[in-house]
Design an enzyme around this catalytic site. Structure first.
Site, PDB file in Angstrom:
ATOM      1  N   ASP A  32       1.183  10.533   5.852  1.00  0.00           N
ATOM      2  CA  ASP A  32       1.093   9.202   5.228  1.00  0.00           C
ATOM      3  C   ASP A  32      -0.211   8.566   5.705  1.00  0.00           C
ATOM      4  O   ASP A  32      -0.844   9.053   6.643  1.00  0.00           O
ATOM      5  CB  ASP A  32       2.302   8.343   5.664  1.00  0.00           C
ATOM      6  CG  ASP A  32       2.268   6.941   5.064  1.00  0.00           C
ATOM      7  OD1 ASP A  32       1.785   6.779   3.923  1.00  0.00           O
ATOM      8  OD2 ASP A  32       2.705   5.990   5.730  1.00  0.00           O
ATOM      9  N   SER A  33      -0.563   7.434   5.092  1.00  0.00           N
ATOM     10  CA  SER A  33      -1.721   6.680   5.575  1.00  0.00           C
ATOM     11  C   SER A  33      -1.456   6.114   6.971  1.00  0.00           C
ATOM     12  O   SER A  33      -2.386   5.780   7.688  1.00  0.00           O
ATOM     13  CB  SER A  33      -2.001   5.510   4.631  1.00  0.00           C
ATOM     14  OG  SER A  33      -0.911   4.609   4.661  1.00  0.00           O
ATOM     15  N   TYR A  82      -4.247   2.729   2.498  1.00  0.00           N
ATOM     16  CA  TYR A  82      -4.801   3.492   1.377  1.00  0.00           C
ATOM     17  C   TYR A  82      -4.785   2.662   0.082  1.00  0.00           C
ATOM     18  O   TYR A  82      -5.463   3.010  -0.880  1.00  0.00           O
ATOM     19  CB  TYR A  82      -3.940   4.735   1.100  1.00  0.00           C
ATOM     20  CG  TYR A  82      -4.204   5.962   1.958  1.00  0.00           C
ATOM     21  CD1 TYR A  82      -5.198   5.988   2.934  1.00  0.00           C
ATOM     22  CD2 TYR A  82      -3.439   7.115   1.762  1.00  0.00           C
ATOM     23  CE1 TYR A  82      -5.404   7.126   3.702  1.00  0.00           C
ATOM     24  CE2 TYR A  82      -3.653   8.262   2.512  1.00  0.00           C
ATOM     25  CZ  TYR A  82      -4.626   8.270   3.487  1.00  0.00           C
ATOM     26  OH  TYR A  82      -4.837   9.402   4.230  1.00  0.00           O
ATOM     27  N   GLY A  83      -3.944   1.612   0.077  1.00  0.00           N
ATOM     28  CA  GLY A  83      -3.621   0.877  -1.153  1.00  0.00           C
ATOM     29  C   GLY A  83      -4.779   0.518  -2.053  1.00  0.00           C
ATOM     30  O   GLY A  83      -4.694   0.627  -3.268  1.00  0.00           O
ATOM     31  N   CYS A  85       3.910   9.281   1.045  1.00  0.00           N
ATOM     32  CA  CYS A  85       3.084   8.112   0.740  1.00  0.00           C
ATOM     33  C   CYS A  85       2.989   8.026  -0.777  1.00  0.00           C
ATOM     34  O   CYS A  85       2.500   8.972  -1.421  1.00  0.00           O
ATOM     35  CB  CYS A  85       1.699   8.320   1.359  1.00  0.00           C
ATOM     36  SG  CYS A  85       0.509   7.044   0.926  1.00  0.00           S
ATOM     37  N   ASN A  86       3.454   6.939  -1.346  1.00  0.00           N
ATOM     38  CA  ASN A  86       3.396   6.799  -2.803  1.00  0.00           C
ATOM     39  C   ASN A  86       1.959   6.758  -3.299  1.00  0.00           C
ATOM     40  O   ASN A  86       1.635   7.305  -4.352  1.00  0.00           O
ATOM     41  CB  ASN A  86       4.115   5.516  -3.241  1.00  0.00           C
ATOM     42  CG  ASN A  86       5.598   5.561  -2.955  1.00  0.00           C
ATOM     43  OD1 ASN A  86       6.011   5.492  -1.795  1.00  0.00           O
ATOM     44  ND2 ASN A  86       6.413   5.699  -3.982  1.00  0.00           N
ATOM     45  N   THR A  87       1.097   6.076  -2.536  1.00  0.00           N
ATOM     46  CA  THR A  87      -0.292   5.907  -2.961  1.00  0.00           C
ATOM     47  C   THR A  87      -1.021   7.256  -2.962  1.00  0.00           C
ATOM     48  O   THR A  87      -1.757   7.569  -3.905  1.00  0.00           O
ATOM     49  CB  THR A  87      -1.015   4.924  -2.009  1.00  0.00           C
ATOM     50  OG1 THR A  87      -0.156   3.795  -1.801  1.00  0.00           O
ATOM     51  CG2 THR A  87      -2.324   4.456  -2.578  1.00  0.00           C
ATOM     52  N   GLU A 132       2.397  -1.711  10.319  1.00  0.00           N
ATOM     53  CA  GLU A 132       1.531  -1.033  11.291  1.00  0.00           C
ATOM     54  C   GLU A 132       1.484  -1.817  12.613  1.00  0.00           C
ATOM     55  O   GLU A 132       1.373  -1.234  13.681  1.00  0.00           O
ATOM     56  CB  GLU A 132       0.102  -0.881  10.735  1.00  0.00           C
ATOM     57  CG  GLU A 132      -0.014   0.116   9.600  1.00  0.00           C
ATOM     58  CD  GLU A 132       0.189   1.578  10.020  1.00  0.00           C
ATOM     59  OE1 GLU A 132      -0.321   1.978  11.078  1.00  0.00           O
ATOM     60  OE2 GLU A 132       0.870   2.314   9.270  1.00  0.00           O
ATOM     61  N   CYS A 145       6.678   1.942  -1.750  1.00  0.00           N
ATOM     62  CA  CYS A 145       5.710   2.276  -0.705  1.00  0.00           C
ATOM     63  C   CYS A 145       6.525   2.621   0.525  1.00  0.00           C
ATOM     64  O   CYS A 145       7.485   1.906   0.861  1.00  0.00           O
ATOM     65  CB  CYS A 145       4.798   1.082  -0.425  1.00  0.00           C
ATOM     66  SG  CYS A 145       3.793   1.269   1.067  1.00  0.00           S
ATOM     67  N   THR A 146       6.154   3.697   1.209  1.00  0.00           N
ATOM     68  CA  THR A 146       6.999   4.178   2.310  1.00  0.00           C
ATOM     69  C   THR A 146       6.955   3.288   3.552  1.00  0.00           C
ATOM     70  O   THR A 146       7.772   3.431   4.446  1.00  0.00           O
ATOM     71  CB  THR A 146       6.616   5.623   2.680  1.00  0.00           C
ATOM     72  OG1 THR A 146       5.218   5.655   3.029  1.00  0.00           O
ATOM     73  CG2 THR A 146       6.870   6.568   1.523  1.00  0.00           C
ATOM     74  N   HIS A 147       6.013   2.367   3.592  1.00  0.00           N
ATOM     75  CA  HIS A 147       6.015   1.398   4.694  1.00  0.00           C
ATOM     76  C   HIS A 147       7.133   0.354   4.511  1.00  0.00           C
ATOM     77  O   HIS A 147       7.652  -0.191   5.484  1.00  0.00           O
ATOM     78  CB  HIS A 147       4.680   0.653   4.769  1.00  0.00           C
ATOM     79  CG  HIS A 147       3.590   1.399   5.473  1.00  0.00           C
ATOM     80  ND1 HIS A 147       2.940   2.466   4.901  1.00  0.00           N
ATOM     81  CD2 HIS A 147       3.027   1.233   6.706  1.00  0.00           C
ATOM     82  CE1 HIS A 147       2.012   2.919   5.752  1.00  0.00           C
ATOM     83  NE2 HIS A 147       2.054   2.185   6.852  1.00  0.00           N
TER      84      HIS A 147
HETATM   85  N1  DGL Z   1       2.803   4.219   2.820  1.00  0.00           N
HETATM   86  C1  DGL Z   1       1.950   4.193   1.728  1.00  0.00           C
HETATM   87  C2  DGL Z   1       2.598   4.267   0.392  1.00  0.00           C
HETATM   88  O1  DGL Z   1       3.696   4.731   0.300  1.00  0.00           O
HETATM   89  C3  DGL Z   1       0.565   3.716   1.842  1.00  0.00           C
HETATM   90  C4  DGL Z   1       0.353   2.280   1.995  1.00  0.00           C
HETATM   91  C5  DGL Z   1      -1.100   2.000   2.223  1.00  0.00           C
HETATM   92  O2  DGL Z   1      -1.698   2.699   3.045  1.00  0.00           O
HETATM   93  O3  DGL Z   1      -1.633   1.102   1.569  1.00  0.00           O
HETATM   94  O4  DGL Z   1       2.055   3.882  -0.597  1.00  0.00           O
END
Ligand code: DGL
Length: 267
Positions: free
Chosen positions: A6-7, A38-39, A69-71, A147, A179-181
């Site tokens: 993931d990011s 990463y967004g 990570c979805n992104t 984070e 988003c996984t966060h």
């Molecule tokens: N956890 C990420 C996702 O699922 C990335 C979020 C990010 O880095 O902006 O999209």
């Protein structure tokens, strides 16, 4: 060995569900904290990072990779599949279960800008748009909160409220965490949206999908897969119920956030 990346720490929300099903497996988890979030990054940048991380995971002996990570899934999974001979499991915004479950006919999707612009999301959305109203919002500042380990409290509620309220005001009775966060903010999201609103985290479905693909790839026997899927019925199968996970935690940046979040899911 299963590689997950993931990011940042968000992918641990996916690892948590995978581990519940497959506690005997070995894992490498890679958090690209040095480049998080990463967004708003370009797809090209994310593709380069995803390839570099995949190389590292493969060198460590991973046989299958979960893009937690979805992104990164939106930006890079096609490139990864073209570039490497292993299977990649990506994230899927859970629009379908939300569309099937909504009573108000309105579902809200929270995700990063990159995910909401991605062709995969737009295609899924297109499949359900005739039946339900889909409203979306970037979880502005959510990744930074996670984070930093700020999962509850006034500051967190204020930040979450700003992105969540527009969806609730539109009448959404189901919120998809794209988003996984974001699952790490679920207590705050639930508190602000109230008991009548459902919140969907796709991580369980991703974990189940991983089990099926591992069987296809001969990385898991059918017997072990059955045992894994039966664990879905066990409530509260806590991480330490299965002992200490066999996991290597890697970070391109500050490893502290990763250790802290890992300790949280291991409780
Ligand atoms: N956890 C990420 C996702 O699922 C990335 C979020 C990010 O880095 O902006 O999209």
């Amino acid at each position: 060995m299963i590689g997950i990346f993931d990011s940042g720490v968000g992918g641990l929300s996916v690892f948590r569900e995978i581990y519940k099903l497959l506690p005997e497996q070995s894992y490498v988890f890679y958090a690209d904290n040095a480049n998080c979030p990463y967004g708003e990054k370009t797809p090209e940048f994310i593709q380069e990072r995803a390839k570099a991380i995949t190389n590292e995971l493969l060198q460590k002996g991973c046989q299958i990779i979960v893009v937690a990570c979805n992104t990164a899934t939106a930006a890079a999974i096609a490139t990864l599949r073209d570039s490497f001979p292993v299977k990649f499991i990506g994230m899927e915004p859970a629009v379908k279960p939300a569309a099937l479950g909504t009573k108000s006919g309105v579902i809200g999707v929270l995700a990063t800008a990159g995910t909401l612009k991605g062709s995969k999301y737009l295609k899924t959305k297109g499949q359900f748009e005739d039946d339900v109203k889909i409203v979306e919002h970037v979880g502005q500042g959510f990744v930074e909160l996670v984070e930093a380990g700020k999962l509850v409290g006034k500051e967190t509620e204020d930040v979450v409220e700003k992105s969540l309220r527009p969806l609730l005001d539109e009448g959404a009775d189901t919120i998809v965490l794209g988003c996984t966060h974001y699952p790490f903010l679920i207590d705050t999201i639930k508190k602000l949206s109230g008991p009548s609103v459902g919140v969907i985290d796709p991580a369980v479905a991703v974990a189940r999908h991983l089990v099926f693909v591992m069987v296809q790839e001969h990385l898991l026997s059918e017997r072990d897969a059955t045992t894994a899927l039966m664990r879905l019925a066990e409530p509260d199968y806590a991480i330490d119920a299965a002992g200490k996970p066999k996991i290597e935690l890697c970070s391109s940046g500050d490893p502290e956030a990763l250790q802290r979040t890992f300790a949280l899911i291991s409780r």
